[in-house]
Design a protein around this motif. Structure first.
Motif, short mmCIF file in Angstrom:
data_model
loop_
_atom_site.label_atom_id
_atom_site.label_comp_id
_atom_site.label_asym_id
_atom_site.label_seq_id
_atom_site.Cartn_x
_atom_site.Cartn_y
_atom_site.Cartn_z
N SER A 308 45.40 47.19 36.25
CA SER A 308 46.57 46.64 36.94
C SER A 308 46.26 45.28 37.53
O SER A 308 45.18 45.04 38.08
N ALA A 309 47.25 44.40 37.42
CA ALA A 309 47.07 43.03 37.86
C ALA A 309 48.16 42.64 38.84
O ALA A 309 49.25 43.21 38.86
N GLU A 310 47.83 41.64 39.64
CA GLU A 310 48.80 41.06 40.57
C GLU A 310 48.53 39.57 40.68
O GLU A 310 47.42 39.16 41.02
N ASP A 311 49.51 38.79 40.31
CA ASP A 311 49.40 37.33 40.38
C ASP A 311 48.17 36.81 39.62
O ASP A 311 47.49 35.89 40.05
N GLY A 312 47.88 37.43 38.47
CA GLY A 312 46.82 36.93 37.60
C GLY A 312 45.43 37.43 37.90
O GLY A 312 44.46 37.03 37.25
N HIS A 313 45.27 38.32 38.89
CA HIS A 313 43.96 38.87 39.22
C HIS A 313 44.07 40.38 39.35
O HIS A 313 45.16 40.96 39.23
N PHE A 314 42.96 41.04 39.62
CA PHE A 314 42.99 42.49 39.76
C PHE A 314 43.86 42.91 40.96
O PHE A 314 43.76 42.32 42.04
N ALA A 315 44.65 43.94 40.74
CA ALA A 315 45.44 44.50 41.83
C ALA A 315 44.65 45.60 42.53
O ALA A 315 43.67 46.13 41.99
N GLU A 316 45.10 45.98 43.72
CA GLU A 316 44.43 47.05 44.47
C GLU A 316 44.41 48.35 43.66
O GLU A 316 43.43 49.10 43.68
N LYS A 317 45.46 48.58 42.90
CA LYS A 317 45.58 49.80 42.10
C LYS A 317 44.52 49.88 41.01
O LYS A 317 44.21 50.98 40.50
N ALA A 318 43.92 48.74 40.63
CA ALA A 318 42.93 48.73 39.55
C ALA A 318 41.74 49.62 39.86
O ALA A 318 41.16 50.24 38.96
N ILE A 319 41.35 49.72 41.13
CA ILE A 319 40.21 50.55 41.51
C ILE A 319 40.52 52.02 41.25
O ILE A 319 39.68 52.78 40.75
N GLU A 320 41.74 52.45 41.56
CA GLU A 320 42.14 53.83 41.29
C GLU A 320 42.06 54.14 39.80
O GLU A 320 41.65 55.24 39.40
N GLU A 321 42.47 53.18 38.99
CA GLU A 321 42.44 53.40 37.53
C GLU A 321 41.01 53.42 37.00
O GLU A 321 40.70 54.15 36.05
N LEU A 322 40.15 52.63 37.61
CA LEU A 322 38.78 52.50 37.13
C LEU A 322 37.87 53.63 37.62
O LEU A 322 36.97 54.07 36.89
N ALA A 323 38.11 54.11 38.82
CA ALA A 323 37.18 55.04 39.48
C ALA A 323 36.81 56.25 38.62
O ALA A 323 35.61 56.59 38.53
N PRO A 324 37.75 56.94 37.98
CA PRO A 324 37.38 58.14 37.20
C PRO A 324 36.50 57.84 35.99
O PRO A 324 35.90 58.76 35.42
N LEU A 325 36.43 56.59 35.60
CA LEU A 325 35.70 56.21 34.38
C LEU A 325 34.29 55.70 34.66
O LEU A 325 33.49 55.57 33.73
N LEU A 326 33.99 55.40 35.92
CA LEU A 326 32.77 54.67 36.23
C LEU A 326 31.48 55.41 35.86
O LEU A 326 30.47 54.78 35.55
N ASN A 327 31.50 56.72 35.87
CA ASN A 327 30.26 57.45 35.61
C ASN A 327 29.79 57.36 34.17
O ASN A 327 28.67 57.78 33.85
N GLN A 328 30.60 56.83 33.26
CA GLN A 328 30.20 56.74 31.85
C GLN A 328 29.40 55.47 31.54
O GLN A 328 28.88 55.32 30.44
#
Length: 526
Positions: A308-328
């Motif tokens: 997720s992006a906001e004004d051309g950069h990462f949005a706050e929501k991006a961390i929620e989307e990324l968090a479940p994937l980080l352990n791989q």
């Protein structure tokens, strides 16, 4: 190989003389002999015209040995004594007296004058700088200042060889206060000096070589000296991760590159391509969704993870989307092209709270987003590698770039120790510091690397080696060496002006290919 300063060299000399029993006059004889060997091997003339400029200290003593031995080889060097003979002391005085007793010619600057020296320098092929050596403190005084200025008018026109260190350069800091010799070559003894790689030092030493004068190679251990290590080719080769011939993409690690923004689309792509081209099994490129089309078109080799992006950069929501994937992921590189954005510090804090203790490489504006919350570094359970350039380092410490550049070794060491991280302080001569306070200096690299995207290539290279199982220090040693050497080698073909980021990747691949075919240890049957 190590790099040493004035006090460390004095301790080594004292130990060799007093504990081992090898007299200082013998060390001086050996030093002069090695310089003569280099002169004779490097000159294309059978009768080069040599002028030796000798001061009153040990460096001048080396000069008298050089002159005497050149006479023994059939040459007729001119020796110019730049100080009153009464100022010559100790071992230097012994060699001065030997030279005089041989009846060999000597020119006194005080008697002959600067104009005559000027005339003789015009006719010389080789100028030997044996004026001041490692003992210089503060600005060079007259008449030595005028002599050094005169010698420097022949920079690039004649062979100027400095004995141990160019006169006027601090062996500890590389700083020049006033005038210093600009050598085409420096023949140094035992170890290169720390000043070769700091401040103005690299601008003065030219090509350098460290020669043996019978100081034992175990002396650093014997004296328990804390010296920076130099990143040499053997050290770098030994640090490259070993690959299995029967490996697959899962064997060689999965790198996550987290970066990019509207104005910096290319940076994370450089890092991703660098990681893939240097052995990582898989690379995922996590970017703001708004730049996904451009990133996908330019980087089909990577897995793409639009967030997720906001004004051309990462949005706050991006961390929620990324968090479940980080352990791989086996390694996470954060920062290439990420930019500075509102709430960026909170975004970075949320990211760190979700990382799963894998090695993390932090670069570019991710460093800026961490500068006011460095406690995140100590609290993180995994290993952290930071790769700031001097401007980024100044922001991390809230000091000027000038202060950073003026004390690179200690600043790198203190920061790494204080925050329990691995630090690569980039620059003309990059410095690596470990959490335990070890220091490494990379003696390679030049202006061909001075271009946007070069640092992103280095970030991807470090992350690649970490994902393949290298320790943080080995990843930093091998990556920084290959990155610098690749820039040097590609510049030979493309010019220092023309090396682009992808050219550096190509250069690294060529170097790895050479290593692969020359060192069987890089491939196992397991």
């Amino acid at each position: 190989m190590f790099a040493a300063g004035q006090k460390e060299m004095q301790k080594m000399d004292q130990y060799t003389i007093e504990k081992i029993g090898l007299p200082g006059v013998v060390l001086m004889e050996n030093a002069g002999a090695r310089v003569v060997e280099e002169i004779l091997q490097s000159t294309t003339s059978s009768r080069p015209r040599v002028i030796i400029l000798a001061g009153g200290g040990n460096n001048g003593g080396d000069g008298f040995v050089i002159a005497r031995r050149l006479f023994d080889h059939g040459l007729h060097p001119q020796v110019w004594l730049l100080v009153d003979p009464v100022r010559i002391k100790g071992d230097a005085k012994i060699h001065f007296e030997i030279y005089i007793k041989r009846g060999l010619p000597l020119f006194h600057l005080e008697e002959k004058g600067l104009e005559m020296l000027m005339d003789q320098l015009k006719q010389a092929d080789i100028i030997i700088d044996a004026i001041l050596g490692t003992g210089v403190n503060g600005p060079v005084r007259e008449p030595l200042k005028d002599v050094i200025s005169l010698v420097n008018t022949y920079e690039g026109k004649k062979s100027i060889i400095s004995v141990d260190i160019p006169s006027g350069v601090s062996s500890d800091t590389g700083k020049v206060e006033g005038e210093a010799i600009k050598a085409s070559k420096t023949v140094t003894f035992v170890f290169p000096k720390k000043g070769f790689f700091l401040n103005e030092g690299p601008q003065h030493i030219g090509e350098w070589m460290a020669v043996d004068i019978s100081v034992p190679p175990t002396i650093v251990k014997d004296l328990a000296l804390d010296l920076p290590k130099l990143i040499t080719e053997p050290l770098a080769k030994a640090a490259i991760p070993i690959r299995s011939k029967h490996g697959h993409k899962g064997t060689f690690g999965h790198v996550l590159i987290l970066g990019g923004s509207r104005q910096y689309v290319g940076d994370p792509i450089f890092s991703a391509k660098s990681a893939l081209h240097t052995g990582a099994g898989l690379v995922t490129l996590a970017i703001p969704e708004t730049i996904y089309p451009m990133a996908a078109a330019q980087n089909p080799e990577s897995l793409l993870l639009p967030l997720s992006a906001e004004d051309g950069h990462f949005a706050e929501k991006a961390i929620e989307e990324l968090a479940p994937l980080l352990n791989q992921y086996d390694c996470v590189a954060i920062g290439p092209g990420i930019s500075r954005f509102p709430n960026g510090e909170e975004w970075m804090k949320a990211l760190f709270s979700n990382l799963t203790n894998q090695p993390v490489v932090i670069d570019a504006d991710a460093l800026y987003l961490l500068s006011n919350q460095k406690d995140l570094l100590k609290n993180y359970k995994g290993q952290v590698i930071m790769t700031p350039h001097p401007g980024e380092m100044s922001k991390l410490l809230n000091i000027s770039v000038k202060e950073v550049e003026g004390n690179r070794l200690e600043i790198a060491r203190q920061f790494a120790e204080e925050h329990s991280i691995y630090l690569l302080l980039k620059g003309h001569r990059s410095v690596i510091a470990t959490p335990s306070g070890e220091l490494y200096i990379n003696p390679h690299g030049h202006d061909a690397l001075g271009k946007g995207g070069s640092g992103d290539i280095l970030t991807g290279l470090i992350a690649s080696f970490l994902a393949q199982g290298a320790s943080p220090i080995n990843a930093l040693i091998s990556a920084s060496y290959l990155h610098a050497r690749a820039g040097e080698e590609r510049a030979k073909e493309l010019s220092n002006y023309g090396v682009m980021p992808f050219d550096i990747i190509d250069g690294v691949k060529r170097l790895l290919n050479e290593i692969q075919h020359s060192c069987t240890k890089f491939y196992t049957l397991n």
